[in-house]
Design an enzyme around this catalytic site. Structure first.
Site, PDB file in Angstrom:
ATOM      1  N   THR A  85       1.028  -1.131  -0.101  1.00  0.00           N
ATOM      2  CA  THR A  85      -0.051   0.007   0.053  1.00  0.00           C
ATOM      3  C   THR A  85       0.886   1.202  -0.096  1.00  0.00           C
ATOM      4  O   THR A  85       2.337   0.993  -0.076  1.00  0.00           O
ATOM      5  CB  THR A  85      -0.710   0.101   1.297  1.00  0.00           C
ATOM      6  OG1 THR A  85      -0.110   0.382   2.309  1.00  0.00           O
ATOM      7  CG2 THR A  85      -1.297  -1.439   1.579  1.00  0.00           C
ATOM      8  N   CYS A  86       0.193   2.641   0.091  1.00  0.00           N
ATOM      9  CA  CYS A  86       1.244   3.542   0.116  1.00  0.00           C
ATOM     10  C   CYS A  86       1.905   3.678   1.527  1.00  0.00           C
ATOM     11  O   CYS A  86       2.875   4.643   1.524  1.00  0.00           O
ATOM     12  CB  CYS A  86       0.518   4.709  -0.435  1.00  0.00           C
ATOM     13  SG  CYS A  86      -1.231   4.977   0.624  1.00  0.00           S
TER      14      CYS A  86
END
Ligand SMILES: NC(=O)c1ccc[n+]([C@@H]2O[C@H](COP(=O)([O-])OP(=O)(O)OC[C@H]3O[C@@H](n4cnc5c(N)ncnc54)[C@H](OP(=O)(O)O)[C@@H]3O)[C@@H](O)[C@H]2O)c1
Length: 421
Positions: A49-50
């Protein structure tokens, strides 16, 4: 555990975003192939994910250096940077971390929901391409269930938390029958996205104005709302009851004069929520009769309060996780005995069937009813003899007694014991 569950991760906790990005894996399928081929892992799941890049793996024997080497070769990084940025955990620690992830305890915004969906997607795609197997599939399915249960029972994910959803909540609290009112969102950036998402989720219609109509149109295509020309709204605030303003304009877009003019022709009030920093709504508009203004500081304060409520729940959730880890660990250990148990049941069933057919042939029995009785008898005998030792093997495995499983493998002449299952 006969098999080890490992977790290697680089997250926002240890690494700033610009460093974190460098660990990003571009080609997932290739990454799974490389990790399995070169790191001694026979099952893998990658969560990306970020805020994090995480590798979960299952292996009887693994080599941390090889994991780093493989990850380095996938990203073009030097192996040394892994020492500063990578965290590692195995077995109980890895399971504990996975539960923190699924329950939202390790997220940047405590309790946020997105991570659960991202984990579900990760295990689904790992499963599809057979990167994961029995251990990690079972582990992730259970961890997702436990995480969901923890979120529901603790309420950690409930309540507005972003500045966007908090602003919408404040509008709801201050305006009667918001659904019947006209709402305008000025700006089409990140914060506007949060506001739009919340409006959309709660079923409010809204207009969107951004400097260029093309940007507003593109924004509305994905976020909902109706694009409106910027110049039109700047001279016509009287049509609206609620304004959300989230731009980076270096001057007041919403001036005292514009709102004074808008309020002249209005017979109801107006709420303005300025989410910009620096402000793009002149503070003086708050002095105009019928206007309620809230700025980012006030909204952020509400978010902070809300966050405190979530923080209060952390200890309770940690206690639940500690209890659940033990259960999860036992079911992982139990899986170690499953190939042996399955094989023994299969062999005995084959033997039973063979001996039954032999006996029926010798008896020359044709009566279906009698055949059924004899068959049920053989099944009952087998069941009553085998069930107890098999359950004890499972129990011993759950309790972390690999010696018992080993001895049972010998007794039942189980040869596959050392192979990856
Ligand atoms: N990001 C956060 O986490 C966060 C949190 C709280 C508050 N804020 C504040 O919220 C505001 C918006 O942030 P953001 O992250 O949404 O920014 P963003 O993604 O960069 O979007 C900025 C928006 O402002 C518009 N804009 C820029 N200059 C303008 C001007 N002169 N006149 C009219 N519109 C203009 C842009 O329009 P164009 O598309 O036409 O360029 C764009 O729609 C900022 O003041 C920021 O400090 C941000």
């Amino acid at each position: 555990m006969n098999q080890n569950i490992i977790n290697a991760r680089v997250t926002f906790r240890n690494s700033p975003i610009h460093i974190l990005e460098k660990f990003t894996i571009k080609n997932m399928e290739n990454a799974y192939e490389q990790f399995k081929k070169h790191s001694g892992l026979d099952e893998c799941v990658i969560i990306q994910t970020c805020n994090r890049i995480e590798l979960f793996g299952k292996s009887k024997t693994y080599d941390l250096d090889k994991i780093k080497k493989t990850w380095a070769s996938l990203t073009g990084l030097e192996e040394e940077v892994f020492d500063e940025n990578m965290e590692f955990g195995e077995n109980q620690e890895a399971l504990h971390h996975l539960l923190k992830l699924t329950s939202g305890l390790d997220s940047m915004v405590l309790g946020e929901e997105q991570i659960l969906g991202q984990i579900k997607n990760s295990i689904t795609s790992a499963r599809e391409i057979k990167a994961s197997g029995k251990h990690l599939n079972t582990l992730f399915d259970k961890a997702i269930r436990i995480g969901t249960r923890i979120r529901n029972s603790s309420g950690i994910s409930r309540g507005g938390i972003s500045v966007g959803s908090m602003a919408v909540k404040l509008a709801e609290e201050n305006i009667d029958e918001l659904k019947t009112k006209r709402i305008l969102l000025i700006g089409a950036g990140e914060v506007s996205t949060l506001v739009a998402k919340s409006l959309q989720r709660r079923g409010y219609a809204f207009d969107v104005a951004s400097r260029t109509i093309g940007r507003s149109q593109a924004f509305c295509e994905t976020m909902g709302g109706t694009p409106i020309k910027f110049e039109e709204v700047l001279s016509g605030f009287e049509n609206y009851n609620v304004l959300f303003v989230a731009t980076t304009a270096p001057y007041f877009l919403v001036t005292h004069e514009k709102i004074t003019n808008a309020m002249k022709d209005k017979n109801n009030g107006m709420m303005i929520l300025d989410l910009s920093n620096p402000r793009t709504v002149d503070e003086k508009v708050a002095t105009i009769g019928g206007v309620k203004l809230m700025n980012l500081d006030q909204i952020a304060e509400m978010v902070e309060k809300n966050m405190k409520t979530r923080l209060n729940k952390v200890k309770t959730i940690e206690n639940i996780i500690n209890e659940e880890v033990a259960v999860l660990e036992a079911s992982m250990k139990r899986l170690d005995a499953e190939p042996l148990v399955k094989e023994v049941f299969k062999n005995i069933e084959n033997l039973r069937e063979k001996e039954l057919q032999k006996a029926l042939q010798m008896l020359g029995e044709k009566d279906e009813k009698k055949i059924k009785i004899i068959e049920e008898l053989t099944k009952a005998v087998v069941e009553s003899i085998v069930s107890t030792p098999m359950n004890n093997i499972r129990k011993a495995s759950e309790q972390g007694k690999p010696d018992v499983v080993k001895l049972a493998s010998k007794l039942f002449d189980y040869k596959k014991q050392n192979q990856a299952d």
